[in-house]
Design an enzyme around this catalytic site. Structure first.
Site, PDB file in Angstrom:
ATOM      1  CG  ASN A  62      -0.360  -0.104   2.533  1.00 34.31           C
ATOM      2  OD1 ASN A  62       0.604  -0.838   2.738  1.00 34.31           O
ATOM      3  ND2 ASN A  62      -0.919   0.604   3.493  1.00 34.31           N
ATOM      4  CD  GLU A  64      -1.336   5.046   4.685  1.00 31.28           C
ATOM      5  OE1 GLU A  64      -2.002   4.149   5.216  1.00 31.28           O
ATOM      6  OE2 GLU A  64      -0.740   5.934   5.337  1.00 31.28           O
ATOM      7  CG  ASN A  65      -1.131  11.449  -1.762  1.00 29.64           C
ATOM      8  OD1 ASN A  65      -1.766  12.449  -1.443  1.00 29.64           O
ATOM      9  ND2 ASN A  65      -0.134  11.466  -2.617  1.00 29.64           N
ATOM     10  CB  ALA A  66      -1.202  14.267   2.507  1.00 34.16           C
ATOM     11  CB  CYS A  73      -5.202  -1.272  -1.803  1.00 37.87           C
ATOM     12  SG  CYS A  73      -6.485  -0.296  -1.018  1.00 37.87           S
ATOM     13  CD  GLU A  75      -5.376  -5.792  -1.160  1.00 35.47           C
ATOM     14  OE1 GLU A  75      -5.976  -6.234  -0.170  1.00 35.47           O
ATOM     15  OE2 GLU A  75      -4.947  -4.611  -1.224  1.00 35.47           O
ATOM     16  CB  CYS A 107     -10.722  -2.112   0.497  1.00 33.49           C
ATOM     17  SG  CYS A 107     -10.091  -1.469  -1.073  1.00 33.49           S
ATOM     18  CB  CYS A 110      -8.785  -4.269  -3.612  1.00 33.92           C
ATOM     19  SG  CYS A 110      -7.525  -3.019  -3.331  1.00 33.92           S
TER      20      CYS A 110
END
Length: 152
Positions: A62, A64-66, A73, A75, A107, A110
């Site tokens: 995964n 992430e970003n702000a 994700c 997957e 999720c 995904c």
């Protein structure tokens, strides 16, 4: 592969060491991919590994970003790597999260993303931390009656 269809029951949960070597290899690849997670906001690292029809394994973590909706994700990262290399037929997926008391399943986004590439169902192995226990399911069990556009 060692996967059971249907709703979750105790028979769907296996000990890592009882799974065949191909499944163990896939889970180990997801464990390694998890170490590359970029998750400074949630501190929730996830790794995934997807096997293609030729047996090749693609991994993802995964990122992430702000701006949370820009995050991706593990997957989808793994699947996009495979797709970008010309592989669109998947035979198995492994996902490893860090929840000790529950399983980190893909999720909804995904699940739908992966369902796009399902001609035949494929197993999904969801592992949790040591002692490694593995939830064995399928993409279709995770997303029953998923949305699909059929082109003739």
């Amino acid at each position: 592969m060692d996967c059971v269809n249907g709703s979750l029951n105790q028979d769907d949960i296996k000990e890592f060491k009882s799974l065949d070597s191909e499944v163990q290899e896939l889970i180990n690849a997801a464990i390694k991919a998890r170490t590359f997670s970029y998750s400074p906001y949630s501190n929730f690292a996830v790794g995934a590994a997807i096997r293609t029809e030729n047996g090749q394994i693609y991994t993802g973590c995964n990122v992430e970003n702000a701006a949370f909706s820009s995050s991706i994700c593990a997957e989808r990262t793994a699947a996009c790597k495979a797709i970008s290399e010309g592989h669109k037929v998947f035979t198995a997926l492994a996902v490893v999260g860090q929840q000790e008391k529950s399983f980190t399943t893909p999720c909804g986004v995904c699940r739908q993303f992966l369902f796009e590439f399902v001609d035949n169902d494929f197993p999904v192995y969801v592992a949790k931390p040591s002692p490694y226990r593995v939830l064995c399911t399928t993409i279709s069990s995770l997303l029953p009656r998923g949305f699909k556009t059929y082109i003739n």
